[in-house]
Design a protein around this motif. Structure first.
Motif, PDB file in Angstrom:
ATOM      1  N   VAL A  68       0.869  -1.179   0.000  1.00 39.13           N
ATOM      2  CA  VAL A  68       0.000   0.000   0.000  1.00 39.13           C
ATOM      3  C   VAL A  68       0.903   1.226   0.000  1.00 39.13           C
ATOM      4  O   VAL A  68       1.743   1.399   0.890  1.00 39.13           O
ATOM      5  CB  VAL A  68      -0.942   0.008   1.216  1.00 39.13           C
ATOM      6  N   ILE A  69       0.738   2.050  -1.023  1.00 38.16           N
ATOM      7  CA  ILE A  69       1.562   3.248  -1.205  1.00 38.16           C
ATOM      8  C   ILE A  69       0.703   4.458  -0.850  1.00 38.16           C
ATOM      9  O   ILE A  69      -0.332   4.697  -1.475  1.00 38.16           O
ATOM     10  CB  ILE A  69       2.044   3.368  -2.665  1.00 38.16           C
ATOM     11  N   ARG A  70       1.117   5.202   0.150  1.00 35.77           N
ATOM     12  CA  ARG A  70       0.449   6.464   0.500  1.00 35.77           C
ATOM     13  C   ARG A  70       1.440   7.589   0.230  1.00 35.77           C
ATOM     14  O   ARG A  70       2.629   7.450   0.519  1.00 35.77           O
ATOM     15  CB  ARG A  70       0.043   6.479   1.976  1.00 35.77           C
ATOM     16  N   LYS A  71       0.938   8.697  -0.297  1.00 33.43           N
ATOM     17  CA  LYS A  71       1.848   9.767  -0.665  1.00 33.43           C
ATOM     18  C   LYS A  71       1.204  11.128  -0.447  1.00 33.43           C
ATOM     19  O   LYS A  71      -0.025  11.246  -0.361  1.00 33.43           O
ATOM     20  CB  LYS A  71       2.296   9.622  -2.122  1.00 33.43           C
ATOM     21  N   GLY A  72       2.020  12.147  -0.351  1.00 33.16           N
ATOM     22  CA  GLY A  72       1.546  13.517  -0.225  1.00 33.16           C
ATOM     23  C   GLY A  72       2.486  14.463  -0.939  1.00 33.16           C
ATOM     24  O   GLY A  72       3.711  14.299  -0.890  1.00 33.16           O
ATOM     25  N   GLY A  73       1.947  15.446  -1.641  1.00 28.05           N
ATOM     26  CA  GLY A  73       2.764  16.416  -2.364  1.00 28.05           C
ATOM     27  C   GLY A  73       3.334  15.901  -3.661  1.00 28.05           C
ATOM     28  O   GLY A  73       4.141  16.581  -4.305  1.00 28.05           O
ATOM     29  N   LEU A  74       2.927  14.706  -4.075  1.00 30.43           N
ATOM     30  CA  LEU A  74       3.494  14.045  -5.250  1.00 30.43           C
ATOM     31  C   LEU A  74       2.344  13.587  -6.141  1.00 30.43           C
ATOM     32  O   LEU A  74       1.815  12.489  -5.977  1.00 30.43           O
ATOM     33  CB  LEU A  74       4.353  12.852  -4.813  1.00 30.43           C
ATOM     34  N   PRO A  75       1.927  14.417  -7.099  1.00 31.79           N
ATOM     35  CA  PRO A  75       0.695  14.138  -7.843  1.00 31.79           C
ATOM     36  C   PRO A  75       0.807  13.034  -8.894  1.00 31.79           C
ATOM     37  O   PRO A  75      -0.207  12.480  -9.307  1.00 31.79           O
ATOM     38  CB  PRO A  75       0.386  15.478  -8.524  1.00 31.79           C
ATOM     39  N   ASP A  76       2.028  12.713  -9.321  1.00 29.13           N
ATOM     40  CA  ASP A  76       2.198  11.755 -10.406  1.00 29.13           C
ATOM     41  C   ASP A  76       2.652  10.402  -9.867  1.00 29.13           C
ATOM     42  O   ASP A  76       3.118  10.282  -8.732  1.00 29.13           O
ATOM     43  CB  ASP A  76       3.222  12.267 -11.425  1.00 29.13           C
ATOM     44  N   MET A  77       2.540   9.382 -10.701  1.00 29.83           N
ATOM     45  CA  MET A  77       3.020   8.054 -10.331  1.00 29.83           C
ATOM     46  C   MET A  77       3.598   7.372 -11.563  1.00 29.83           C
ATOM     47  O   MET A  77       2.921   7.237 -12.580  1.00 29.83           O
ATOM     48  CB  MET A  77       1.898   7.227  -9.714  1.00 29.83           C
ATOM     49  N   VAL A  78       4.846   6.969 -11.461  1.00 31.00           N
ATOM     50  CA  VAL A  78       5.522   6.263 -12.545  1.00 31.00           C
ATOM     51  C   VAL A  78       5.346   4.762 -12.334  1.00 31.00           C
ATOM     52  O   VAL A  78       5.500   4.264 -11.207  1.00 31.00           O
ATOM     53  CB  VAL A  78       7.019   6.610 -12.578  1.00 31.00           C
ATOM     54  N   VAL A  79       5.020   4.046 -13.407  1.00 33.97           N
ATOM     55  CA  VAL A  79       4.950   2.587 -13.378  1.00 33.97           C
ATOM     56  C   VAL A  79       5.904   2.074 -14.457  1.00 33.97           C
ATOM     57  O   VAL A  79       5.765   2.440 -15.634  1.00 33.97           O
ATOM     58  CB  VAL A  79       3.516   2.072 -13.625  1.00 33.97           C
ATOM     59  N   TRP A  80       6.879   1.242 -14.038  1.00 36.33           N
ATOM     60  CA  TRP A  80       7.930   0.823 -14.978  1.00 36.33           C
ATOM     61  C   TRP A  80       8.340  -0.615 -14.747  1.00 36.33           C
ATOM     62  O   TRP A  80       8.590  -1.027 -13.613  1.00 36.33           O
ATOM     63  CB  TRP A  80       9.149   1.723 -14.838  1.00 36.33           C
ATOM     64  N   ASN A  81       8.390  -1.377 -15.837  1.00 32.52           N
ATOM     65  CA  ASN A  81       9.053  -2.672 -15.871  1.00 32.52           C
ATOM     66  C   ASN A  81       9.699  -2.817 -17.247  1.00 32.52           C
ATOM     67  O   ASN A  81       9.020  -2.652 -18.266  1.00 32.52           O
ATOM     68  CB  ASN A  81       8.073  -3.822 -15.620  1.00 32.52           C
ATOM     69  N   PRO A  82      11.001  -3.106 -17.302  1.00 36.49           N
ATOM     70  CA  PRO A  82      11.712  -3.082 -18.590  1.00 36.49           C
ATOM     71  C   PRO A  82      11.413  -4.268 -19.500  1.00 36.49           C
ATOM     72  O   PRO A  82      11.683  -4.200 -20.698  1.00 36.49           O
ATOM     73  CB  PRO A  82      13.187  -3.079 -18.172  1.00 36.49           C
ATOM     74  N   TRP A  83      10.909  -5.353 -18.944  1.00 31.37           N
ATOM     75  CA  TRP A  83      10.609  -6.582 -19.658  1.00 31.37           C
ATOM     76  C   TRP A  83      11.877  -7.174 -20.271  1.00 31.37           C
ATOM     77  O   TRP A  83      12.997  -6.736 -19.974  1.00 31.37           O
ATOM     78  CB  TRP A  83       9.482  -6.387 -20.684  1.00 31.37           C
ATOM     79  N   GLU A  84      11.705  -8.185 -21.102  1.00 30.41           N
ATOM     80  CA  GLU A  84      12.824  -9.046 -21.477  1.00 30.41           C
ATOM     81  C   GLU A  84      13.855  -8.363 -22.365  1.00 30.41           C
ATOM     82  O   GLU A  84      15.056  -8.382 -22.081  1.00 30.41           O
ATOM     83  CB  GLU A  84      12.279 -10.293 -22.185  1.00 30.41           C
ATOM     84  N   LYS A  85      13.397  -7.715 -23.427  1.00 28.40           N
ATOM     85  CA  LYS A  85      14.344  -7.166 -24.399  1.00 28.40           C
ATOM     86  C   LYS A  85      15.218  -6.083 -23.785  1.00 28.40           C
ATOM     87  O   LYS A  85      16.452  -6.091 -23.925  1.00 28.40           O
ATOM     88  CB  LYS A  85      13.587  -6.619 -25.614  1.00 28.40           C
ATOM     89  N   LYS A  86      14.593  -5.133 -23.095  1.00 29.37           N
ATOM     90  CA  LYS A  86      15.371  -4.039 -22.521  1.00 29.37           C
ATOM     91  C   LYS A  86      16.280  -4.542 -21.403  1.00 29.37           C
ATOM     92  O   LYS A  86      17.409  -4.054 -21.245  1.00 29.37           O
ATOM     93  CB  LYS A  86      14.450  -2.939 -21.993  1.00 29.37           C
TER      94      LYS A  86
END
Length: 318
Positions: free
Chosen positions: A239-257
């Motif tokens: 569970v991610i709680r945050k304040g003052g940070l309006p954006d959220m990055v979602v990243w997984n490079p997968w196999e090739k990268k």
């Protein structure tokens, strides 16, 4: 550094050691067994374990533990730039600098100290840094661990310059997961995002949750203050709680990268997911003397608990 419960033995909860590069690391422990380790290289949380000693953050087996290279894993701090959308090095310089322990930080709200063990760190620009980013600042970071093992990072950035400056920031959090194909992210549905795989083109999330079948590199905009990462195989929810940070990055490079990344094993993308609380789309501007505060709190709870309580208890605004 500090703790607040008078019955605790502070010496048993805070340890300072040096890694093989001679850089200090601070170990935080609470009586129930949870722990966190923070490196002064980058002010980076490099380990977070629950009371059973299970590691909750991913670190690559090929991670490079040698400054000035940032270690791949844990929670690197991207400041004052995210990615390569500026004139600085990828993700800015904060994650590559050696921070200091702040022995006399300005006070925070008692709730950010009571019942927690914590360390306060400080980053100030060196003279050489001003050649690349000519702004004077103080970046204070508190890393704390609650009695229940929840991990909190509070950033306070003050402009001690004679003129305004703007910055982006992200807590680039590498979560350890059982199998990326068994993971879903809830709380970002119906939101707009910038797709870094399509030249930052803007799309709207169509799914009921985010699941993973290929490379994902997105910046979700106007996100709620609570988001959940569900790991079905481990029956664990972050569970991610945050304040003052309006954006959220979602990243997984997968196999090739992954195969093109020297500091990531070819198949390690299966055991990691980055979900970053961030301020990227609209950089934060500070006038002289102004201070900005942002916070991230992450908990690891059984998924059965989370599904019963997520809507009612965890979606409150911080």
């Amino acid at each position: 550094m500090g703790k607040s419960a008078a019955v605790w033995d502070q010496r048993s909860e805070l340890e300072i050691a040096r890694d093989w590069n001679g850089i200090e690391q601070v170990m935080l422990r609470v009586p129930r067994g949870a722990s966190a380790r923070v490196s002064l290289h980058g002010g980076q949380v490099i380990s977070w374990k629950n009371e059973r000693g299970e590691e909750l953050l991913f670190t690559s087996s090929k991670a490079i533990f040698k400054p000035p290279k940032a270690m791949r894993g844990g929670i690197p701090i991207c400041f004052p730039q995210f990615g390569n959308c500026g004139s600085l090095e990828q993700h800015g310089f904060a994650r590559n600098k050696v921070w200091s322990v702040d022995d006399d930080p300005p006070t925070l709200h008692p709730n950010d100290s009571n019942g927690k063990v914590f360390v306060d760190l400080l980053l100030k620009p060196m003279e050489d840094d001003l050649k690349f980013w000519p702004h004077c600042f103080e970046f204070r970071l508190r890393v704390s661990l609650s009695m229940d093992g929840d991990l909190t990072l509070i950033s306070r950035i003050r402009n001690i310059n004679g003129k305004p400056f703007s910055f982006s920031i992200a807590y680039h959090t590498y979560f350890s997961v059982s199998d990326i194909s068994e993971v879903r992210v809830e709380g970002l549905e119906t939101l707009d995002y910038l797709d870094n795989l399509c030249q930052k083109e803007r799309f709207t999330e169509q799914g009921d949750a985010i699941t993973f079948e290929s490379e994902v590199d997105r910046i979700y905009l106007g996100t709620p203050n609570v988001v959940a990462v569900l790991d079905h195989e481990k029956k664990r929810t972050f569970v991610i709680r945050k304040g003052g940070l309006p954006d959220m990055v979602v990243w997984n490079p997968w196999e090739k990268k992954s195969k093109s990344m020297l500091d990531l094993g070819d198949d390690e993308y299966k055991q990691m997911l980055c979900v970053d609380a961030a301020a990227i789309e609209r950089p934060i501007t500070l006038k002289p003397g102004e201070e900005w505060t942002g916070r991230l709190e992450i908990s690891a709870v059984p998924s059965s608990y989370c599904s019963d309580h997520f809507d009612h208890h965890l979606l409150g605004v911080m």
